[in-house]
Enzyme design. Sequence first.
Site, PDB file in Angstrom:
ATOM      1  N   CYS A   1      10.576  10.492 -28.499  1.00  0.00           N
ATOM      2  CA  CYS A   1      11.365  11.565 -29.108  1.00  0.00           C
ATOM      3  C   CYS A   1      10.880  11.694 -30.549  1.00  0.00           C
ATOM      4  CB  CYS A   1      12.850  11.208 -29.044  1.00  0.00           C
ATOM      5  SG  CYS A   1      13.885  12.356 -29.959  1.00  0.00           S
TER       6      CYS A   1
ATOM      7  N   CYS B   1      13.329  19.943 -31.698  1.00  0.00           N
ATOM      8  CA  CYS B   1      12.658  19.002 -30.792  1.00  0.00           C
ATOM      9  C   CYS B   1      11.251  18.748 -31.323  1.00  0.00           C
ATOM     10  CB  CYS B   1      12.598  19.584 -29.381  1.00  0.00           C
ATOM     11  SG  CYS B   1      11.775  18.478 -28.232  1.00  0.00           S
TER      12      CYS B   1
HETATM   13  N1  LIG Z   1      14.793  14.996 -23.996  1.00  0.00           N
HETATM   14  C1  LIG Z   1      13.451  14.543 -24.066  1.00  0.00           C
HETATM   15  C2  LIG Z   1      13.197  13.516 -25.119  1.00  0.00           C
HETATM   16  C3  LIG Z   1      13.645  13.908 -26.485  1.00  0.00           C
HETATM   17  C4  LIG Z   1      12.682  14.780 -27.225  1.00  0.00           C
HETATM   18  C5  LIG Z   1      13.154  15.435 -28.513  1.00  0.00           C
HETATM   19  N2  LIG Z   1      14.467  15.288 -28.880  1.00  0.00           N
HETATM   20  C6  LIG Z   1      12.146  15.276 -29.638  1.00  0.00           C
HETATM   21  O1  LIG Z   1      12.499  15.453 -30.805  1.00  0.00           O
HETATM   22  O2  LIG Z   1      10.981  15.025 -29.361  1.00  0.00           O
HETATM   23  C7  LIG Z   1      12.985  14.012 -22.694  1.00  0.00           C
HETATM   24  O3  LIG Z   1      13.742  13.460 -21.898  1.00  0.00           O
HETATM   25  O4  LIG Z   1      11.843  14.169 -22.385  1.00  0.00           O
END
Ligand SMILES: N[C@H](CCC[C@H](N)C(=O)O)C(=O)O
Length: 685
Positions: A84, A229
Amino acid sequence: MTVPFEKYDGAGNDFVVVDAETASIEDRAAFARAHCDRETGVTDGSGGRRGADGVLFLSLADDGDPARVTMTLVQPDGSVAEMCGNGARCVAAWAAARSAGSRVAIDTPAGSRRAVVDDGSVAVEMGTPTFDPEAVPLAGDAPLIDATLDELAGTASAGLSVTAVNTGVPHAVVFVGDVDAVQIDAVAPPIRHADAFPEGANVTFASPAADGFRQRTYERGVEGETRACGTGAVAVAAAARRLGRLPDAADGGGSPCPRRVATSASPSPTTARRGCAGPLQSASRERSPRGASRELRPHRVPRGRGQGGLDERRGGRARPAARRAPEGRPRPPRRRCRERPCQSGGWQPPPRAQHPPRHRLAARRVRARRRHRSRPGACDAKGPLAALVGAFLAAEIEQGTLTLAVTPDEELLSTGAHALMTGEVAPGGPGEAGASVDPLPAADPAPDAYVVGEPTGLDVCTAARGRFEGTVSIEGTAAHAASPESGVNAVSAAGRALDALESFDNVAAHSQLGEATLVPTAIEGGESTNQVPAGCTITVDRRSVPPETAAGFRRALEAQLRRSVGADPSVSVSLTARETPFLEAFATDPGEPVVDALADAAAAAGDAAGFGQRGAVRPFGAATEASYFAPTPTVVFGPGHLADEAGAVAHAEREYVDIPSVRAAATALRKSTERLLGGDSPLSN
Ligand SMILES: N[C@H](CCC[C@H](N)C(=O)O)C(=O)O
């Protein structure tokens, strides 16, 4: 039980942060489900948002520089995310606040990531994005690049073009005109749950903005849109680059795309640039609608200034370069056969080539001195190119299409062949900044076979090993050499890693190519003679055999090393980054019509020229781009030798090619083409 927590916000992604060393939580999934809930979850009492986009469970190792922290992100649905981007920035800030330095190493399930905390801003190394279907992961074995998914028919996302990329976690990137107009809760779920993504995907929409892109992401695990994200931002940059959607470089050149992309502290849009230089040309021959004309024309060229037959007045499309006289036969069904010699740095006449009078040619050789490592000479591959051009111009074809493609950079990054096959011009690749090309496999009908020009001594090579270079990184803990028990010695662990490399056995011997090899080629570790070394790297050279892929090799080797070395020190394996796919192993079934046709014709032409037995079907001994064209039947063929009885020929000072063998190769190529594209073609469609 009371669990102390903190709340962190990274560019709008918010997280509950729990110190896993002090709070032991048995059921982390239940904990995350309960406390991330936006209606009933935690509040930090400051009036901020209730709930969170996930819980970061963090374990900070005892002192070290960089500080080392293990990060586990448990999401609102209880799942664990491998990586993340914004979470990692929060983790870096959290760890830096608890340690002396500003550098942090974050261990995530996707690998170790370095971070630097500098006066409130946090930069995190985001790794190298990959479109490799196995790594994304995708259900199919082809990359998903700007493609519609049939399974989305009848859903709110029908007809959307998706690009799949893994930036630590899988993202489906969709470029739209205006992200704000997207009904994300309706449009994202069918893609997020599509069968194409066996482990699901985050769905990231992007639209162009003045200085980059605007982005919205529907996150897997949150099962809804989040405010930011980080891995999604990197996915947009990577997909934009792959699709040629990045703005041109201001200076029109260079390769400013970073290999590693860092998220910044501000939620600014992602921008990147690229530039390209050099020609990419190919040519097609086919019957006209009346079967009357044959033409030689640039088949696909980059948009941009007038190189390689470009005509700006025609909107950057190719203009015919040469035409041949009408022949007046009816047009049969189209069929394609491709021929593609490669040349580093664009085609040039052999330096210092000698051109004796025609009647004396038979006994003479063209000699060429290599002026530079990246400029192969007479046999690698000017001789093969000459044979292919000769055959292309002379062949009498009765049906189908014969294409001659000449691409640069085979010796280094194969950017030419990559552009030819994907339509993507990699940084430093052929063409102008922002170039795009029509990918060859998209031709209708798709090619039946490829012939790659290389010096094979008139043999037909149907297989070759792949070559990957990787780095094994071992990270322990530094300590005074007088008290080794207080550190973790990475150099000692390298011994166990070397043993594991010896016994690495990921793939069975191949019927044509034999065993894969794995050779440690360089080792580096330790900084001071009185210190327990914290780091050690081993460079490895892998010569692979089918069906091993670069991504599969990396994963398998890392797993084996982790088993052999143990959990501490940590071990990771990375492949040496390149802008184009690795030269993987390839193997064409020797029973394919292109193999038969070329082997017969090469045997006859070799015999007629007095070369004795030629046309053997065998593997090729050097690296080749053939894997770019496989699994379509592909053979490697041409005059000249990589080495002769006196030593190295290709890439050597004495590089040469026998002119009679160039002629024999041209004859073999012409005859086999005429058989494959003749009235009784053995090709199936
Ligand atoms: N929900 C995503 C991971 C978090 C990614 C995001 N919050 C970031 O800032 O990269 C997954 O299960 O693939």
